[in-house]
Design a protein around this motif. Structure first.
Motif, short mmCIF file in Angstrom:
data_model
loop_
_atom_site.label_atom_id
_atom_site.label_comp_id
_atom_site.label_asym_id
_atom_site.label_seq_id
_atom_site.Cartn_x
_atom_site.Cartn_y
_atom_site.Cartn_z
N PHE A 46 0.83 -1.20 0.00
CA PHE A 46 0.00 0.00 0.00
C PHE A 46 0.87 1.25 0.00
N ARG A 87 -8.55 -4.11 4.97
CA ARG A 87 -8.69 -2.73 5.42
C ARG A 87 -7.97 -1.77 4.49
N LEU A 88 -6.77 -2.14 4.08
CA LEU A 88 -6.00 -1.28 3.19
C LEU A 88 -6.58 -1.25 1.77
N MET A 90 -9.71 -1.15 1.12
CA MET A 90 -10.74 -0.12 1.22
C MET A 90 -10.11 1.27 1.08
N GLN A 91 -9.01 1.52 1.77
CA GLN A 91 -8.32 2.81 1.68
C GLN A 91 -7.76 3.05 0.28
N PHE A 94 -10.42 4.30 -2.15
CA PHE A 94 -10.76 5.70 -1.93
C PHE A 94 -9.64 6.62 -2.42
N ARG A 95 -8.41 6.29 -2.09
CA ARG A 95 -7.29 7.17 -2.47
C ARG A 95 -7.06 7.17 -3.98
N TYR A 116 -16.58 2.46 -4.30
CA TYR A 116 -16.28 2.51 -2.85
C TYR A 116 -17.57 2.64 -2.05
N TYR A 120 -18.40 -0.32 0.44
CA TYR A 120 -18.11 -0.05 1.85
C TYR A 120 -19.09 0.98 2.42
N GLY A 123 -17.79 2.41 5.48
CA GLY A 123 -16.38 2.80 5.44
C GLY A 123 -16.13 4.17 6.05
N ASP A 125 -14.43 6.58 5.00
CA ASP A 125 -14.38 7.67 4.00
C ASP A 125 -15.64 7.71 3.14
#
Length: 321
Positions: A46, A87-88, A90-91, A94-95, A116, A120, A123, A125
């Protein structure tokens, strides 16, 4: 221990210096390749995208997020590592959407962030993703306007308003729609386009601004919209009586004072004379009378010996006195 040491090596390189960041990214790639089952692999993979983004290598960062999202935890990975990977992921989604927005790739950004939001719903975000989708829709319409694509911009703004009628920027979007119609009308008029089409575009502009005035009374957007209506009637369409009536409707906001000044200018009696050019001594001079709110003019012509006047007063000014 070897895996942990390899992971820490990457952290010894500076992230903000492009040359050092490149060395750190290379260290991460070696660590992931040599220790795929290590608990730190998801975070390290990540981080590759994050490092690339920090040094401005956005396309590489987006590709790294794609690689991470397409990856699966190693078969021998612990349950904790599998959870960390989820978890990452999901991030990362978004990023990636945020990066695409920053690069002006609005349609792609919207698609990623909608994924996203669907995937999520709880989530961290989720709200930011929703806001970014709306921002991408609005910004894409603005970019079309900035590049002179009037029709495409109108379609985009109308779609934005249909989807988000209560959004904070809705009033401004309606006002911009009026500007788009007016800008296209002026361009067509300057290019000697069809007069009927020009009038139709101005009529659409006026309709959009009247919608703003009716829907958002008392707000700054409606003050501007009412002023634009009067300005088009006066300057573009030469409907002076209608323009005077429209300026009188601007009763609030920062454009109230401008409208009052325009009303004074348009309703006070004024007269002036100007020469369209410099005339030669062997030509018959002609002047143009500029009148406003003057129904009748009596003209008296007096002969002037400019040379004698200058010798007496040492100036050619103040002749009218």
């Amino acid at each position: 221990m070897a895996g942990g040491a390899a992971r820490k090596i990457a952290g010894t390189w500076g992230r903000r210096n492009p040359a050092q960041a490149a060395m750190g990214m290379a260290a991460i790639q070696r660590y992931v390749a040599e220790f795929p089952a290590h608990s730190g692999v998801p975070a390290a993979s990540f981080d590759l995208a994050g490092w690339a983004a920090e040094i401005g290598r956005h396309a590489e960062a987006i590709d790294s997020f794609d690689e991470f999202l397409a990856s699966e935890p190693h078969a021998d990975a612990s349950e904790e590592t599998v959870e960390e990977h989820a978890r990452l992921s999901m991030q990362a989604l978004f990023r990636k959407g945020a990066l695409l927005h920053s690069q002006g790739r609005f349609e792609e950004s919207i698609g990623v962030l909608e994924d996203y939001v669907r995937t999520y719903p709880n989530g961290p975000d989720w709200a930011a993703a929703q806001a970014s989708i709306v921002n991408s829709e609005h910004r894409s319409a603005e970019v079309l306007r900035e590049t002179g694509e009037h029709e495409a911009a109108r379609v985009s703004f109308l779609a934005f308003l249909a989807t988000h009628p209560l959004e904070a920027r809705a009033a401004a979007a309606y006002e911009v729609l009026g500007q788009l119609f007016a800008e296209e009308a002026r361009e067509l008029k300057e290019g000697n386009g069809d007069a009927g089409e020009v009038d139709a575009l101005f009529a659409e502009a006026l309709a959009q601004w009247r919608r703003v005035a009716a829907k958002y009374p008392g707000r700054e957007e409606s003050s501007l919209a009412l002023y634009r209506i009067a300005h088009v009637l006066e300057v573009d369409l030469d409907h002076l009586e209608d323009a005077v009536a429209a300026y009188r409707e601007v009763l609030h906001g920062s454009y109230h004072a401008r409208a009052r000044a325009k009303l004074l200018e348009m309703t006070v009696e004024a007269m002036g004379v100007r020469s369209p050019r410099v005339w030669r001594s062997d030509e018959d001079a002609r002047v143009v009378a500029q009148l406003r709110n003057v129904k009748q003019v009596n003209v008296k012509v007096h002969r002037l010996d400019l040379e004698a006047y200058f010798l007496k007063h040492l100036t050619h000014q103040s002749i009218s006195d």
